[in-house]
Design a protein around this motif. Sequence first.
Motif, PDB file in Angstrom:
ATOM      1  N   GLU A 127     -20.417  51.841  89.189  1.00 13.06           N
ATOM      2  CA  GLU A 127     -21.870  52.028  89.270  1.00 13.06           C
ATOM      3  C   GLU A 127     -22.500  51.079  90.293  1.00 13.06           C
ATOM      4  OE1 GLU A 127     -23.086  53.432  84.794  1.00 13.06           O
ATOM      5  OE2 GLU A 127     -22.360  51.365  85.054  1.00 13.06           O
ATOM      6  N   ARG A 128     -22.003  49.844  90.363  1.00 14.50           N
ATOM      7  CA  ARG A 128     -22.533  48.912  91.362  1.00 14.50           C
ATOM      8  C   ARG A 128     -22.224  49.397  92.774  1.00 14.50           C
ATOM      9  NH1 ARG A 128     -20.100  45.016  88.050  1.00 14.50           N
ATOM     10  NH2 ARG A 128     -18.863  44.199  89.769  1.00 14.50           N
ATOM     11  N   PHE A 129     -21.017  49.929  92.983  1.00 15.04           N
ATOM     12  CA  PHE A 129     -20.686  50.469  94.303  1.00 15.04           C
ATOM     13  C   PHE A 129     -21.652  51.600  94.648  1.00 15.04           C
ATOM     14  CE2 PHE A 129     -18.378  53.547  96.991  1.00 15.04           C
ATOM     15  CZ  PHE A 129     -18.206  52.753  98.119  1.00 15.04           C
ATOM     16  N   GLN A 130     -21.861  52.522  93.726  1.00 17.51           N
ATOM     17  CA  GLN A 130     -22.763  53.643  93.986  1.00 17.51           C
ATOM     18  C   GLN A 130     -24.181  53.147  94.286  1.00 17.51           C
ATOM     19  OE1 GLN A 130     -21.869  56.764  94.470  1.00 17.51           O
ATOM     20  NE2 GLN A 130     -19.773  56.135  94.136  1.00 17.51           N
ATOM     21  N   TRP A 131     -24.628  52.119  93.578  1.00 19.95           N
ATOM     22  CA  TRP A 131     -25.955  51.567  93.833  1.00 19.95           C
ATOM     23  C   TRP A 131     -26.007  50.931  95.223  1.00 19.95           C
ATOM     24  CZ3 TRP A 131     -28.468  47.078  94.983  1.00 19.95           C
ATOM     25  CH2 TRP A 131     -29.841  47.063  94.765  1.00 19.95           C
ATOM     26  N   LEU A 132     -24.969  50.177  95.584  1.00 24.73           N
ATOM     27  CA  LEU A 132     -24.951  49.490  96.874  1.00 24.73           C
ATOM     28  C   LEU A 132     -24.923  50.454  98.055  1.00 24.73           C
ATOM     29  CD1 LEU A 132     -22.519  46.577  95.996  1.00 24.73           C
ATOM     30  CD2 LEU A 132     -24.892  46.320  96.752  1.00 24.73           C
ATOM     31  N   VAL A 133     -24.269  51.595  97.905  1.00 19.94           N
ATOM     32  CA  VAL A 133     -24.132  52.518  99.041  1.00 19.94           C
ATOM     33  C   VAL A 133     -25.173  53.629  99.042  1.00 19.94           C
ATOM     34  CG1 VAL A 133     -21.668  52.014  99.287  1.00 19.94           C
ATOM     35  CG2 VAL A 133     -22.392  54.006  97.936  1.00 19.94           C
ATOM     36  N   ALA A 134     -26.127  53.588  98.115  1.00 24.92           N
ATOM     37  CA  ALA A 134     -27.185  54.598  98.095  1.00 24.92           C
ATOM     38  C   ALA A 134     -28.019  54.492  99.371  1.00 24.92           C
ATOM     39  CB  ALA A 134     -28.061  54.402  96.864  1.00 24.92           C
ATOM     40  N   PRO A 135     -28.415  55.627  99.942  1.00 24.01           N
ATOM     41  CA  PRO A 135     -29.218  55.605 101.171  1.00 24.01           C
ATOM     42  C   PRO A 135     -30.549  54.882 100.960  1.00 24.01           C
ATOM     43  CG  PRO A 135     -28.385  57.809 100.727  1.00 24.01           C
ATOM     44  CD  PRO A 135     -28.090  56.983  99.519  1.00 24.01           C
ATOM     45  N   ARG A 136     -30.959  54.145 101.994  1.00 27.33           N
ATOM     46  CA  ARG A 136     -32.222  53.415 101.983  1.00 27.33           C
ATOM     47  C   ARG A 136     -32.867  53.503 103.361  1.00 27.33           C
ATOM     48  NH1 ARG A 136     -28.659  50.846  98.827  1.00 27.33           N
ATOM     49  NH2 ARG A 136     -29.337  49.978  96.848  1.00 27.33           N
ATOM     50  N   SER A 137     -34.147  53.297 103.399  1.00 23.97           N
ATOM     51  CA  SER A 137     -34.867  53.255 104.671  1.00 23.97           C
ATOM     52  C   SER A 137     -35.486  51.875 104.834  1.00 23.97           C
ATOM     53  CB  SER A 137     -35.960  54.330 104.693  1.00 23.97           C
ATOM     54  OG  SER A 137     -35.385  55.599 104.671  1.00 23.97           O
ATOM     55  N   THR A 138     -34.666  50.871 104.750  1.00 23.05           N
ATOM     56  CA  THR A 138     -35.131  49.494 104.839  1.00 23.05           C
ATOM     57  C   THR A 138     -34.351  48.764 105.919  1.00 23.05           C
ATOM     58  OG1 THR A 138     -33.536  48.735 103.198  1.00 23.05           O
ATOM     59  CG2 THR A 138     -35.675  49.464 102.374  1.00 23.05           C
ATOM     60  N   VAL A 139     -34.571  47.474 106.029  1.00 25.06           N
ATOM     61  CA  VAL A 139     -33.884  46.671 107.041  1.00 25.06           C
ATOM     62  C   VAL A 139     -32.377  46.634 106.776  1.00 25.06           C
ATOM     63  CG1 VAL A 139     -33.668  44.333 107.983  1.00 25.06           C
ATOM     64  CG2 VAL A 139     -35.916  45.309 107.579  1.00 25.06           C
ATOM     65  N   LEU A 140     -31.966  46.663 105.505  1.00 20.31           N
ATOM     66  CA  LEU A 140     -30.535  46.747 105.188  1.00 20.31           C
ATOM     67  C   LEU A 140     -30.204  48.181 104.802  1.00 20.31           C
ATOM     68  CD1 LEU A 140     -29.371  43.677 103.111  1.00 20.31           C
ATOM     69  CD2 LEU A 140     -29.243  44.067 105.548  1.00 20.31           C
ATOM     70  N   GLN A 141     -29.236  48.758 105.503  1.00 17.91           N
ATOM     71  CA  GLN A 141     -28.780  50.110 105.218  1.00 17.91           C
ATOM     72  C   GLN A 141     -27.255  50.109 105.206  1.00 17.91           C
ATOM     73  OE1 GLN A 141     -30.567  52.992 107.868  1.00 17.91           O
ATOM     74  NE2 GLN A 141     -32.580  52.036 107.695  1.00 17.91           N
ATOM     75  N   VAL A 142     -26.673  51.192 104.738  1.00 14.92           N
ATOM     76  CA  VAL A 142     -25.214  51.323 104.761  1.00 14.92           C
ATOM     77  C   VAL A 142     -24.835  52.608 105.490  1.00 14.92           C
ATOM     78  CG1 VAL A 142     -24.784  49.970 102.674  1.00 14.92           C
ATOM     79  CG2 VAL A 142     -25.178  52.415 102.485  1.00 14.92           C
ATOM     80  N   SER A 143     -23.636  52.588 106.033  1.00 11.03           N
ATOM     81  CA  SER A 143     -23.097  53.773 106.691  1.00 11.03           C
ATOM     82  C   SER A 143     -22.753  54.813 105.632  1.00 11.03           C
ATOM     83  CB  SER A 143     -21.822  53.395 107.447  1.00 11.03           C
ATOM     84  OG  SER A 143     -20.765  53.132 106.520  1.00 11.03           O
ATOM     85  N   PRO A 144     -22.396  56.017 106.063  1.00  9.61           N
ATOM     86  CA  PRO A 144     -21.799  56.946 105.106  1.00  9.61           C
ATOM     87  C   PRO A 144     -20.545  56.315 104.515  1.00  9.61           C
ATOM     88  CG  PRO A 144     -22.357  58.076 107.152  1.00  9.61           C
ATOM     89  CD  PRO A 144     -22.543  56.601 107.403  1.00  9.61           C
ATOM     90  N   VAL A 145     -20.168  56.765 103.339  1.00  8.77           N
ATOM     91  CA  VAL A 145     -18.957  56.260 102.686  1.00  8.77           C
ATOM     92  C   VAL A 145     -17.741  56.930 103.319  1.00  8.77           C
ATOM     93  CG1 VAL A 145     -17.698  56.138 100.498  1.00  8.77           C
ATOM     94  CG2 VAL A 145     -20.183  55.783 100.544  1.00  8.77           C
TER      95      VAL A 145
END
Length: 134
Positions: free
Chosen positions: A88-106
């Motif tokens: 669940e933490r992984f899913q939360w961390l990789v959820a799309p965001r429109s902020t200064v911190l973002q993640v790539s696709p998994v």
Amino acid sequence: MPAPRSFDYAVVRVVPRVEREEFVNAGVILWCAEADYLGARVELEPARLAALAPAADLGTIEEHLAAVVRIALGGAGAGPIGRLSRRERFQWLVAPRSTVLQVSPVHSGLCDDPERTLEHLMDRLVRAPGPDAR
């Protein structure tokens, strides 16, 4: 020798000016369900960030990057999200965001050692190549 295990990972990106869609890779989050492993590493090179956004608030960005690592580790120091399962933490961390911190696709892969694979991904995707790199 154990069989390779599947893993998922995403690259943590600093996007100092969201409207420009320019970013600096600053970390990697790796989840290996078979090993029940969730890890995150972050390393932001201030000079790279300054090249995109000289006025960026480096201190605040570094605090948010540190939170990514705390959440991956879990526990009380990570707040309510830290009490979730690793998956669940992984899913939360990789959820799309429109902020200064973002993640790539998994992305997915196979590994023998998730910790070593996380370091390998940091070398390939985040850390600046050395003088002998091609």
